[in-house]
Design a protein around this motif. Structure first.
Motif, PDB file in Angstrom:
ATOM      1  N   UNK A  12       0.815  -1.225   0.000  1.00  0.00           N
ATOM      2  CA  UNK A  12       0.000   0.000   0.000  1.00  0.00           C
ATOM      3  C   UNK A  12       0.847   1.272   0.000  1.00  0.00           C
ATOM      4  N   UNK A  13       0.276   2.329  -0.576  1.00  0.00           N
ATOM      5  CA  UNK A  13       1.003   3.610  -0.680  1.00  0.00           C
ATOM      6  C   UNK A  13       1.404   4.126   0.694  1.00  0.00           C
ATOM      7  N   UNK A  14       0.559   3.942   1.673  1.00  0.00           N
ATOM      8  CA  UNK A  14       0.898   4.237   3.066  1.00  0.00           C
ATOM      9  C   UNK A  14       1.079   2.908   3.773  1.00  0.00           C
ATOM     10  N   UNK A  15       2.304   2.621   4.241  1.00  0.00           N
ATOM     11  CA  UNK A  15       2.564   1.262   4.709  1.00  0.00           C
ATOM     12  C   UNK A  15       3.743   1.200   5.664  1.00  0.00           C
ATOM     13  N   UNK A  16       3.760   0.126   6.400  1.00  0.00           N
ATOM     14  CA  UNK A  16       4.878  -0.298   7.247  1.00  0.00           C
ATOM     15  C   UNK A  16       6.165  -0.302   6.405  1.00  0.00           C
ATOM     16  N   UNK A  17       7.219   0.394   6.827  1.00  0.00           N
ATOM     17  CA  UNK A  17       8.412   0.536   5.987  1.00  0.00           C
ATOM     18  C   UNK A  17       9.116  -0.778   5.642  1.00  0.00           C
ATOM     19  N   UNK A  18       8.895  -1.833   6.415  1.00  0.00           N
ATOM     20  CA  UNK A  18       9.636  -3.075   6.193  1.00  0.00           C
ATOM     21  C   UNK A  18       9.219  -3.788   4.915  1.00  0.00           C
ATOM     22  N   UNK A  19       8.039  -3.491   4.374  1.00  0.00           N
ATOM     23  CA  UNK A  19       7.686  -4.060   3.065  1.00  0.00           C
ATOM     24  C   UNK A  19       8.693  -3.618   2.008  1.00  0.00           C
ATOM     25  N   UNK A  20       9.020  -2.334   2.015  1.00  0.00           N
ATOM     26  CA  UNK A  20      10.017  -1.815   1.065  1.00  0.00           C
ATOM     27  C   UNK A  20      11.389  -2.411   1.338  1.00  0.00           C
ATOM     28  N   UNK A  21      11.753  -2.496   2.603  1.00  0.00           N
ATOM     29  CA  UNK A  21      13.058  -3.043   2.973  1.00  0.00           C
ATOM     30  C   UNK A  21      13.199  -4.470   2.452  1.00  0.00           C
ATOM     31  N   UNK A  22      12.154  -5.284   2.609  1.00  0.00           N
ATOM     32  CA  UNK A  22      12.203  -6.656   2.140  1.00  0.00           C
ATOM     33  C   UNK A  22      12.466  -6.749   0.652  1.00  0.00           C
ATOM     34  N   UNK A  23      11.834  -5.870  -0.110  1.00  0.00           N
ATOM     35  CA  UNK A  23      12.060  -5.858  -1.559  1.00  0.00           C
ATOM     36  C   UNK A  23      13.496  -5.481  -1.881  1.00  0.00           C
ATOM     37  N   UNK A  24      13.996  -4.458  -1.209  1.00  0.00           N
ATOM     38  CA  UNK A  24      15.343  -3.966  -1.504  1.00  0.00           C
ATOM     39  C   UNK A  24      16.427  -4.959  -1.081  1.00  0.00           C
ATOM     40  N   UNK A  25      16.176  -5.706  -0.029  1.00  0.00           N
ATOM     41  CA  UNK A  25      17.174  -6.672   0.433  1.00  0.00           C
ATOM     42  C   UNK A  25      17.466  -7.739  -0.622  1.00  0.00           C
ATOM     43  N   UNK A  26      16.472  -8.085  -1.425  1.00  0.00           N
ATOM     44  CA  UNK A  26      16.688  -9.129  -2.429  1.00  0.00           C
ATOM     45  C   UNK A  26      16.919  -8.567  -3.825  1.00  0.00           C
ATOM     46  N   UNK A  27      16.922  -7.239  -3.954  1.00  0.00           N
ATOM     47  CA  UNK A  27      17.161  -6.632  -5.258  1.00  0.00           C
ATOM     48  C   UNK A  27      15.928  -6.501  -6.124  1.00  0.00           C
ATOM     49  N   UNK A  28      14.740  -6.774  -5.550  1.00  0.00           N
ATOM     50  CA  UNK A  28      13.497  -6.597  -6.301  1.00  0.00           C
ATOM     51  C   UNK A  28      13.106  -5.121  -6.295  1.00  0.00           C
ATOM     52  N   UNK A  29      12.121  -4.778  -7.098  1.00  0.00           N
ATOM     53  CA  UNK A  29      11.659  -3.398  -7.190  1.00  0.00           C
ATOM     54  C   UNK A  29      10.434  -3.198  -6.302  1.00  0.00           C
TER      55      UNK A  29
END
Length: 369
Positions: A122-139
């Motif tokens: 979601x556009x407003x969301x818990x920051x760890x969703x983004x972190x999880x994506x970045x940790x594996x190199x996903x967008x």
């Protein structure tokens, strides 16, 4: 800076709460001390029956299993059936995890996602969703409505969060059903973060495992649940996932290799916690009183509260930049989280947790009065 540490810092955003330190110092300097409403961490005692179960299992010299004890899996399936309305769950449909944040952060990596894949939330969301994506190199990609905002050919993992952190918004049964059907049509795996499901105030949150949403099958859907909020067990790191047996089976094998085991005493404590609803009702009453007091005080002080029909937070605004609001409240000794921690759409809001003690909530109410 080493090459390794430099690579990490370039992949990940600054840890949000580090930015709050100057404002925390201001709030701490208040003559009556700080009222910290910035983090949703429990402050009330761990219920005695859970403590007793933990202590009784303290003599656990051997390694626990990643899948957990039979008693734990019975407790997980039983709770999901009783509380979420799920039907026909077996042990293959549940898996304990070492706190829900660990699962959120490392899930895309464990699923084998990487460059070229998208993780949506979601556009407003818990920051760890983004972190999880970045940790594996996903967008990482954000959405308002996943069925219209996303490219289904690229999204591999879709995060739902109802009730929402930070806004407290609840997705209705019809909306959840529509999103799940769309995701299944396009072969997109849905993980639904439902950690605040038992904390509905002006809405009755529904799980995606409910047959009215899932259609009685768990294909392509998994829910995430935590005992941190409902049972004051943030310090225990007790959480679990439930849903698609094939997905959980794959995660189980990966987590075995990684040694991601819930401690044996915590497994025993989880069994006790999920088997008792009385302590949950008692804690809800505490939170309901704190929520009511803070909401009344904030609105009387000129704040507007949006959503907030569930969860442990009030999503509040004075129609000004969020950091101005943070600074204003810090001068009163009250620390809150700026809305832009959760996305640019929150830049004129603050998140106010009602997880402080009754005494500290009373102090905040007095200062706002």
């Amino acid at each position: 800076m080493s090459a390794v540490s430099g690579a990490v810092s370039s992949r990940l955003p600054v840890f949000p709460w580090d930015k709050l330190e100057p404002y925390k110092k201001t709030a701490v300097a208040h003559p009556d001390g700080i009222v910290d409403l910035s983090v949703g961490t429990p402050v009330d005692p761990v219920p005695e029956l859970i403590q007793r179960a933990l202590v009784a299992a303290a003599d656990s010299p051997g390694y626990p299993t990643v899948w957990g004890t039979t008693e734990l899996r019975d407790a997980l399936t039983g709770w999901c059936e009783r509380r979420l309305g799920a039907v026909g769950l077996t042990h293959r449909n549940v898996l304990p995890v070492v706190g829900s944040k660990e699962l959120v952060a490392w899930l895309p990596t464990q699923l084998g996602l990487g460059a070229g894949d998208q993780v949506a939330y979601p556009r407003l969301a818990y920051p760890t969703y983004e972190v999880g994506a970045r940790l594996c190199g996903a967008e990482p990609v954000v959405y308002d409505d996943p069925t219209t905002d996303l490219d289904p050919a690229r999204v591999r993992l879709l995060w739902l969060n109802s009730p929402s952190n930070p806004t407290g918004k609840v997705l209705g049964k019809d909306e959840l059903t529509r999103i799940v059907a769309w995701a299944r049509e396009h072969g997109i795996l849905v993980f639904s973060d439902e950690c605040y499901l038992e904390l509905g105030w002006e809405a009755d949150p529904v799980s995606v495992l409910h047959p009215d949403v899932s259609g009685g099958t768990y294909e392509g859907i998994v829910v995430v649940h935590s005992l941190s909020k409902r049972s004051n067990l943030a310090g225990y790191r007790a959480a679990f996932v439930a849903g698609d047996a094939d997905v959980l089976g794959e995660l189980l094998q990966i987590r075995k290799h990684g040694g991601m085991m819930t401690a044996a005493p915590v497994q025993a404590a989880t069994v006790a916690a999920l088997g008792d609803d009385a302590h949950v009702a008692e804690q809800r009453e505490r939170y309901a009183a704190r929520r009511s007091a803070l909401r009344t005080a904030l609105e009387a002080h000129g704040f507007r509260i949006e959503h907030s029909e569930a969860s442990l937070y009030l999503w509040a605004t004075r129609d000004e930049p969020c950091w101005d609001t943070v600074a204003y409240l810090a001068e009163k000794g009250i620390l809150v989280a700026p809305g832009d921690f959760y996305g640019t759409a929150g830049e004129r809001f603050v998140r106010v947790a009602f997880t402080a003690t009754d005494e500290r909530v009373e102090a905040a109410v007095k200062r706002l009065g």
